[in-house]
Design an enzyme around this catalytic site. Structure first.
Site, PDB file in Angstrom:
ATOM      1  N   GLN A  42      24.952 106.133  65.113  1.00 17.72           N
ATOM      2  CA  GLN A  42      23.986 106.867  65.942  1.00 17.72           C
ATOM      3  C   GLN A  42      24.626 107.281  67.265  1.00 17.72           C
ATOM      4  O   GLN A  42      25.237 106.473  67.951  1.00 17.72           O
ATOM      5  CB  GLN A  42      22.741 105.989  66.195  1.00 17.72           C
ATOM      6  N   ASP A  54      26.225 111.982  57.675  1.00 16.25           N
ATOM      7  CA  ASP A  54      25.832 112.832  58.803  1.00 16.25           C
ATOM      8  C   ASP A  54      26.541 114.188  58.739  1.00 16.25           C
ATOM      9  O   ASP A  54      26.149 115.127  59.441  1.00 16.25           O
ATOM     10  CB  ASP A  54      26.236 112.161  60.135  1.00 16.25           C
ATOM     11  N   LYS A  89      14.934 105.990  60.382  1.00 19.17           N
ATOM     12  CA  LYS A  89      15.825 106.216  59.231  1.00 19.17           C
ATOM     13  C   LYS A  89      15.730 105.041  58.245  1.00 19.17           C
ATOM     14  O   LYS A  89      15.694 105.236  57.030  1.00 19.17           O
ATOM     15  CB  LYS A  89      17.277 106.414  59.708  1.00 19.17           C
TER      16      LYS A  89
HETATM   17  N1  GUN Z   1      22.049 111.649  67.582  1.00 18.19           N
HETATM   18  C1  GUN Z   1      21.247 112.740  67.600  1.00 18.19           C
HETATM   19  N2  GUN Z   1      21.163 113.279  66.370  1.00 18.19           N
HETATM   20  C2  GUN Z   1      21.945 112.537  65.568  1.00 18.19           C
HETATM   21  C3  GUN Z   1      22.258 112.602  64.193  1.00 18.19           C
HETATM   22  O1  GUN Z   1      21.827 113.494  63.450  1.00 18.19           O
HETATM   23  N3  GUN Z   1      23.092 111.641  63.726  1.00 18.19           N
HETATM   24  C4  GUN Z   1      23.609 110.685  64.520  1.00 18.19           C
HETATM   25  N4  GUN Z   1      24.444 109.796  63.974  1.00 18.19           N
HETATM   26  N5  GUN Z   1      23.328 110.587  65.803  1.00 18.19           N
HETATM   27  C5  GUN Z   1      22.494 111.516  66.320  1.00 18.19           C
END
Ligand code: GUN
Length: 285
Positions: A96, A119, A52
């Site tokens: 995350q 998100d 990211k």
């Molecule tokens: N863990 C798995 N997928 C995601 C996501 O799209 N965002 C976040 N913050 N954690 C994740």
């Protein structure tokens, strides 16, 4: 059979985002800034967060990764979230997941200011999405919609079967496909006779997390298959020691589908660009 190429489509979208950032800078505005909180040393989470940050760099965003020890307390983590909420330089925040067991994920997710919740996990954004109002959409379903739109895949009146009912993918994907005028069926681990649903689907979104779950004999010839799965399976012949497998038995399904996403290179890069689009939007707001 057409491959729905997430690498190619996401690259085009990243180029567009980069151009928009350059124009923001020319107008004297600040660069979009994404902050990511990472707790602990889970290999997959560390890979996702660094990907990211790399994506941010490519499109000209600033990014900050706050990496905490897995023993961080819930109170301390809430303080960190609050501090980012109040930092005007940061437009978007992701925490995350998964978090260590002693931390309540719901509490943390709900502590994020929903205006920075790129998100799209905060109940405010979920509610706005449900009502079809402007909001941050969760990145994976957002990316899937962008992919379908890019390839001009007809959705109106089509039977879309979503396999999986997670808060992050299955549920929001179902709502978004409904908003695109699909007739939507949601299948899950308790569904009886899954075959009945999948074999009448015009569009299948597979998000179960079971490698190669969907086989060719479960689908209708000419259907569109979107594979959200990315499970690491051991593979001694690969340099990393593992290989990524989708929820779809690609080799057999590709023979009958009209269009299908590969793994890797399908939904994954579209998810990543979904987050960038949300962050750009947050900065512009
Ligand atoms: N863990 C798995 N997928 C995601 C996501 O799209 N965002 C976040 N913050 N954690 C994740």
């Amino acid at each position: 059979m057409q491959i729905l190429n997430g690498n190619e489509v996401s690259q085009q979208l990243r180029n567009q985002i980069k151009t928009e950032v350059e124009s923001l800078i020319i107008q004297g505005k600040k660069r979009p800034h994404l902050a990511a909180i990472l707790v602990g040393n889970d290999g997959a989470s560390m890979t996702y967060v660094s990907a990211k940050a790399k994506d941010c760099k490519e499109v000209g965003f600033d990014s900050t990764v706050l990496h905490f020890d897995e023993n961080i307390t819930e109170i301390e983590l809430l303080k960190q979230v609050d501090s980012i909420n109040n930092n005007p330089d940061i437009d978007g925040l992701i925490v995350q997941l998964p978090l260590p067991k002693h931390i309540n994920e719901k509490k943390i997710t709900e502590a994020i200011n929903y205006r920075k919740d790129v998100d799209g996990f905060h109940p405010m954004n979920v509610g706005y999405m449900f009502k079809g109002l402007p909001c941050y959409l969760p990145a994976t379903p957002f990316g899937i919609i962008k992919l379908l739109e890019y390839y001009q895949i007809e959705t109106s009146g089509k039977h879309c079967v979503v396999i999986g009912r997670s808060d992050i993918v299955g549920k929001p994907a179902s709502i978004l496909m409904l908003q695109k005028n699909c007739t939507v069926s949601i299948c899950h681990s308790k569904t009886k006779n899954m075959h009945h649903f999948t074999s009448t689907a015009d569009i299948i979104i597979a998000a179960v997390g079971i490698p190669e779950f969907l086989k060719a004999d479960m689908v209708k010839p000419g259907c569109i298959i979107i594979d959200v799965g990315i499970t690491r399976v051991e593979d001694a012949t690969s340099k990393s020691g593992y290989r990524l497998k989708g929820d779809v038995d690609f080799a057999s399904c590709a023979e009958v589908a009209e269009a299908i996403t590969p793994v890797p290179g399908g939904v994954g890069p579209m998810t990543r660009v979904g987050l960038l689009l949300n962050t750009l939007h947050a900065a512009k707001n």
